[in-house]
Design a protein around this motif. Structure first.
Motif, PDB file in Angstrom:
ATOM      1  N   LYS A   1       6.317  -2.736   0.026  1.00  0.00           N
ATOM      2  CA  LYS A   1       5.905  -3.830  -0.856  1.00  0.00           C
ATOM      3  C   LYS A   1       4.396  -3.735  -1.141  1.00  0.00           C
ATOM      4  CE  LYS A   1       6.139  -8.776  -1.531  1.00  0.00           C
ATOM      5  NZ  LYS A   1       6.570 -10.049  -1.067  1.00  0.00           N
ATOM      6  N   LYS A   2       3.671  -3.412  -0.087  1.00  0.00           N
ATOM      7  CA  LYS A   2       2.221  -3.347  -0.225  1.00  0.00           C
ATOM      8  C   LYS A   2       1.821  -2.256  -1.227  1.00  0.00           C
ATOM      9  CE  LYS A   2      -1.856  -2.565   2.588  1.00  0.00           C
ATOM     10  NZ  LYS A   2      -2.282  -1.805   3.753  1.00  0.00           N
TER      11      LYS A   2
ATOM     12  N   SER B   1       7.506  -5.302 -11.750  1.00  0.00           N
ATOM     13  CA  SER B   1       7.276  -5.923 -10.438  1.00  0.00           C
ATOM     14  C   SER B   1       8.279  -7.032 -10.129  1.00  0.00           C
ATOM     15  CB  SER B   1       5.844  -6.466 -10.350  1.00  0.00           C
ATOM     16  OG  SER B   1       5.660  -7.452 -11.348  1.00  0.00           O
TER      17      SER B   1
ATOM     18  N   ASP C   1      10.649  -7.148  -6.968  1.00  0.00           N
ATOM     19  CA  ASP C   1      10.671  -8.283  -6.033  1.00  0.00           C
ATOM     20  C   ASP C   1      12.101  -8.728  -5.747  1.00  0.00           C
ATOM     21  OD1 ASP C   1       7.984  -8.260  -5.775  1.00  0.00           O
ATOM     22  OD2 ASP C   1       7.599  -9.899  -7.220  1.00  0.00           O
TER      23      ASP C   1
ATOM     24  N   LEU D   1       9.678  -2.200   5.105  1.00  0.00           N
ATOM     25  CA  LEU D   1       9.778  -2.962   3.852  1.00  0.00           C
ATOM     26  C   LEU D   1       8.423  -3.562   3.472  1.00  0.00           C
ATOM     27  CD1 LEU D   1      13.232  -4.776   4.376  1.00  0.00           C
ATOM     28  CD2 LEU D   1      12.751  -2.815   2.902  1.00  0.00           C
TER      29      LEU D   1
ATOM     30  N   LEU E   1      15.691   1.020  -4.092  1.00  0.00           N
ATOM     31  CA  LEU E   1      14.463   1.177  -3.293  1.00  0.00           C
ATOM     32  C   LEU E   1      14.188   2.644  -2.982  1.00  0.00           C
ATOM     33  CD1 LEU E   1      14.230  -1.633  -0.558  1.00  0.00           C
ATOM     34  CD2 LEU E   1      12.895  -1.347  -2.628  1.00  0.00           C
TER      35      LEU E   1
ATOM     36  N   LYS F   1       2.753  -3.203  -4.812  1.00  0.00           N
ATOM     37  CA  LYS F   1       1.888  -4.251  -5.377  1.00  0.00           C
ATOM     38  C   LYS F   1       0.567  -3.669  -5.864  1.00  0.00           C
ATOM     39  CE  LYS F   1       4.196  -7.981  -5.302  1.00  0.00           C
ATOM     40  NZ  LYS F   1       4.483  -8.617  -6.569  1.00  0.00           N
TER      41      LYS F   1
ATOM     42  N   LEU G   1      13.791  -6.272  -3.393  1.00  0.00           N
ATOM     43  CA  LEU G   1      13.301  -6.418  -2.023  1.00  0.00           C
ATOM     44  C   LEU G   1      13.836  -7.696  -1.365  1.00  0.00           C
ATOM     45  CD1 LEU G   1      11.461  -4.561  -0.393  1.00  0.00           C
ATOM     46  CD2 LEU G   1       9.550  -6.073  -0.917  1.00  0.00           C
ATOM     47  N   GLU G   2      13.872  -8.745  -2.185  1.00  0.00           N
ATOM     48  CA  GLU G   2      14.375 -10.029  -1.682  1.00  0.00           C
ATOM     49  C   GLU G   2      15.848  -9.908  -1.231  1.00  0.00           C
ATOM     50  OE1 GLU G   2      13.450 -13.279  -4.376  1.00  0.00           O
ATOM     51  OE2 GLU G   2      15.255 -14.270  -3.611  1.00  0.00           O
TER      52      GLU G   2
ATOM     53  N   ASN H   1      15.861  -8.121   2.177  1.00  0.00           N
ATOM     54  CA  ASN H   1      15.370  -9.027   3.225  1.00  0.00           C
ATOM     55  C   ASN H   1      16.386 -10.112   3.543  1.00  0.00           C
ATOM     56  OD1 ASN H   1      12.866  -8.030   4.088  1.00  0.00           O
ATOM     57  ND2 ASN H   1      11.921  -8.658   2.141  1.00  0.00           N
TER      58      ASN H   1
END
Lengths: 64, 823
Positions: free
Chosen positions: B431-432, B248, B252, B427, B367, B435, B255-256, B259
């Motif tokens: 992420k959801k 995870s 993260d 995105l 991703l 998680k 993804l960061e 973004n």
């Protein structure tokens, strides 16, 4: 001029240059006896007339 | 090697020709287009397997196969044969070469000699024996950078340039590879820095980072980290990363990254860059020349980095003096300063954009893999499309001057990076789901993941270092070969050029001793180039074609060639072919050249072609060739080739005309022949004739002047013989005087100065029987001025402007003119 020197200057110029070059190359540890022999053999078989071909053949040896 | 017999069949303009020089010099003269150069071509072909005139610059579609043989015959019908002799081989050797098999030479000789003959012919293959005027001009007029190349071409030493070019290319390749390998090591170190969270690379950081994570996993502290011991004595903790291929925390970070790239701050930064780039690129594109200049500048900047240590051009290997090309290119870059600044700004901005694109692309790829594993089909499709668009943008900014999007409708492309409007929502969705499926990392798993990452980084560094080590070795060897070759070449060529320079100066001084007895020259290799400068009347050294006349330049060319040929053949090939080389040399210096060739090169066999009859006759008069070694080519036609006449002195021609009863032609030949003969004899006996401003003299001027001078010389000789009490010499001269008086009387030669035309008309209008005695009388007259043994003209020899002797070339005739001093 000694007989030896006279013989030297009667050789074709490219041969003289090649021999001088090889004698210098021998002094460097980067070229072992076997590699120098290979270069000489290539030269003996082709002469400098085939210079480019010789160099192309030497390169894989250098890279290995 | 000397040629004794030469047979030519169907080569160039000669259908069939046999010459028998017998190892002696040979002069072939004839007007332009008489076929004389075909003799040179035939010898060239026999010895080398090619014809020099048909190869090299400007020969285009011309080839030996198509144009070497006679135009009316087939290639297989063309052949050259010679009987040659070598210094070290007793028996003559027959060599033969056929045009359809130009690489095969037939050698017929004793078995024991064959190896040596092959060696000599192998040397001859280099073609050093032929000098034509076009070669002289090449190296007299060449720039210093090309002179060495030109001389090497002339002497067929192009192997030297060829191997130099090959070694320079090898060194450049090795340097390029070495730069790439060094970059590879830096990239691998940067990746390690990123993993361990440091700005600069150090072994201590790696050790600290490894031990920190090993401690979390219960491992001992290490004193030195390697890819082998980094995971020693520790175990992988329970892991749920197989759900999406990463844990995870890693997810993260990915993804960061994404973004962050599409955040308003980044968009704003990109918009600023984009605006600047558009402005500069728009300006460049609106000026076509600017585009060209910019492309040239990029090439120049790349070229500077690749210049070889000896200064040669990295693109075409043209030799430059060390530092000259570098300075030239720097000056060029300085001149294009604005362009350079623009280029630099464009590169800087595009590099920044590019690094962001690469980072975003890399995160997107990760991703895409994750969305595939958790089966988010729509999200994956959207990411795949975005990645494709991004790759397209990378291509544009790699070639910004031509491809960067600057149109109004393209204004948002770079700012938004072609991201879909739905991307934020996509995105969030991804992420959801992640998680829900992937639990948070435990400290142990985090430590393990970090060590695995570091291990990969260290392996990449090891590989990069091995590659660098190999490329260092390659570069070192390539540099040694390159440097050793250059040192050897400079040494050998330096010695050669020194020797050649000294000999060149000596020969040139002999030719021009009247006004250039202190002539000097500089012939010095500078890197691969060859500086050649000559002294100009004690006013310093200048390039040979700067101040000297064309005739002097031709003299220099011939002397330089002779000096080079002498040093390179070393007695193996005693043959020198001079193909029309004295076009711009005046009479006086041609005469000296004859003497130079016979006195300085007595061991050489010269084959000389010329379109100039006077030069041909001078060669004979000066004793370089005898009558039967002087051949005239005339009346060439395509079927029969040249008509060959031996002995241009023309007695045979006159006899031929009289044989046909053609008195007018015989009279014509006799008059023209005598004009030529007495003109040359005036010169050799230093006879004085009355000057006229038109500088036009005829037989009536020359003949009486020669006779008068001859009488004076005999008289002077007799006085000298008397003073020395040399009875024998006196007797000989008395005899000569008696014979010559009778011949003068019979020929009535002195009467030519009374009325030339009346005299001549009486000849051509006479009957054959009446004209015979006239011919015989003049034949006898001419013989008075030639040596009966060597056939050369008698010549006055002077010392300190005083006539000392009358002699021939062989010394058979030699009258002393100096009287004994009275006490």
């Amino acid at each position: 001029m000694s007989k030896e020197e006279e013989e030297d200057t009667s050789k074709p110029i490219p041969d003289q240059i090649f021999e001088e070059m090889i004698s210098d190359v021998r002094k460097h540890p980067e070229f072992d006896t076997e590699l120098v022999k290979k270069v000489e053999k290539l030269y003996a078989n082709g002469g400098l007339q085939k210079a480019t071909k010789i160099i192309e053949t030497i390169i894989p040896e250098l890279e290995s | 090697m000397k040629i004794f017999e030469l047979d030519i069949e169907n080569v160039r303009g000669i259908p069939n020709l046999s010459l028998r020089p017998g190892g002696k010099n040979l002069v072939v003269w004839g007007l332009n287009g008489s076929g004389k150069s075909a003799v040179v071509d035939a010898i060239d072909f026999l010895l080398t397997g090619h014809i020099s005139r048909l190869i090299g610059e400007g020969t285009g579609d011309i080839s030996l196969a198509k144009h070497g043989h006679h135009i009316l015959h087939k290639q297989e019908e063309a052949m050259v044969r010679a009987l040659i002799k070598l210094d070290l081989v007793k028996e003559p050797i027959e060599i033969k070469r056929h045009m359809d098999k130009p690489t095969d030479v037939e050698i017929n000789c004793e078995k024991d000699s064959k190896e040596f003959v092959e060696f000599v012919l192998w040397n001859a293959q280099r073609g050093q024996h032929v000098l034509a005027r076009r070669e002289i001009l090449k190296y007299i007029h060449s720039e210093a950078g090309n002179r060495a190349k030109r001389i090497q071409e002339l002497l067929n030493l192009s192997d030297i340039e060829s191997i130099r070019g090959a070694l320079v290319s090898v060194k450049h390749r090795a340097e390029e590879e070495n730069r790439t390998s060094q970059h590879g090591v830096k990239v691998a170190e940067a990746a390690i820095n990123q993993t361990v969270g440091e700005k600069s690379f150090s072994q201590q950081s790696i050790l600290d980072y490894s031990n920190k994570n090993r401690k979390t996993l219960g491992g001992n502290a290490l004193t030195k980290v390697t890819t082998i011991n980094i995971q020693k004595d520790i175990r992988k903790p329970a892991d749920s990363s197989n759900v999406i291929g990463m844990n995870s925390a890693q997810f993260d970070r990915v993804l960061e990254n994404v973004n962050s790239e599409i955040s308003p701050e980044q968009k704003e930064k990109r918009a600023i860059i984009d605006k600047k780039l558009r402005k500069i690129i728009q300006e460049i594109r609106s000026d076509k020349d600017s585009l060209k200049k910019s492309a040239r500048l990029q090439l120049t900047q790349a070229g500077i980095r690749l210049i070889d240590t000896d200064g040669s051009c990295p693109l075409c290997d043209t030799p430059w003096k060390p530092g000259e090309l570098l300075n030239y290119l720097k000056e060029k870059i300085k001149k294009g300063k604005q362009i350079a600044e623009n280029n630099e700004a464009i590169n800087e901005m595009c590099n920044e954009l590019s690094s962001h694109f690469e980072q975003l692309s890399s995160s997107l790829k990760t991703l895409i893999q994750a969305t595939a594993k958790i089966e988010l089909v729509q999200e994956k499709a959207l990411l795949v499309e975005w990645l494709k668009q991004l790759e397209g943008l990378s291509v544009l900014i790699n070639n910004p001057i031509e491809k960067y999007p600057i149109q109004e409708e393209e204004i948002d492309i770079i700012t938004n990076l072609k991201a879909s409007k739905k991307i934020d929502q996509v995105l969030v969705n991804i992420k959801k789901v992640v998680k829900e499926r992937v639990p948070d990392l435990t400290p142990e798993l985090s430590a393990w993941t970090s060590l695995v990452q570091l291990t990969e980084n260290l392996k990449a560094l090891e590989t990069a270092k091995v590659k660098l080590e190999q490329s260092n070795k390659y570069l070192k060897r390539a540099t040694i070969l390159h440097d050793s070759f250059h040192t050897a070449r400079d040494k050998i060529m330096g010695v050669l050029y020194d020797t050649v320079r000294d000999r060149f100066v000596e020969l040139y001084r002999q030719l021009h001793n009247e006004d250039e007895s202190k002539f000097t020259a500089v012939l010095k290799p500078v890197g691969p180039a060859l500086d050649f400068e000559v002294d100009f009347y004690n006013c310093g050294s200048h390039p040979p074609h700067a101040l000297h006349s064309e005739g002097h330049q031709d003299s220099m060319g011939i002397c330089l060639y002779l000096a080079l040929a002498e040093n390179l053949n070393k007695g193996l090939i005693n043959l020198i072919i001079l193909d029309d080389v004295v076009m711009s040399v005046d009479n006086e210096h041609r005469k000296k050249l004859c003497s130079l060739l016979s006195t300085s090169f007595p061991e050489k066999q010269f084959i000389i072609t010329t379109h100039d009859r006077t030069w041909a006759n001078q060669l004979k008069a000066e004793g370089l060739v005898k009558s039967n070694e002087l051949i005239e080519f005339n009346n060439w036609n395509i079927d029969t080739g040249p008509q060959v006449s031996y002995d241009v002195i023309l007695w045979d021609k006159i006899a031929e005309c009289l044989g046909k009863g053609d008195v007018p032609n015989a009279a014509f030949y006799l008059r023209r022949g005598l004009e030529s003969f007495f003109c040359e004899t005036c010169d050799s006996l230093e006879a004085s004739i009355k000057y006229n401003i038109q500088q036009k003299w005829e037989l009536g001027d020359w003949c009486p002047a020669v006779l008068k001078q001859y009488r004076n010389l005999v008289k002077q000789g007799k006085n000298a013989a008397n003073s020395w009490s040399d009875e024998e010499a006196l007797k000989k001269l008395d005899e000569r005087e008696k014979i010559s008086a009778a011949i003068f009387e019979t020929s009535q030669a002195e009467q030519w100065n009374i009325n030339e035309e009346v005299h001549y008309n009486s000849w051509k209008d006479s009957q054959k029987e009446d004209f015979y005695p006239v011919v015989e009388a003049f034949k006898d007259l001419c013989s008075l001025f030639e040596c009966s043994k060597c056939g050369c003209k008698l010549k006055v020899v002077s010392a300190d402007k005083e006539k000392t002797n009358v002699r021939c070339s062989c010394g058979n005739e030699n009258w002393n003119l100096t009287e004994k001093r009275k006490n």
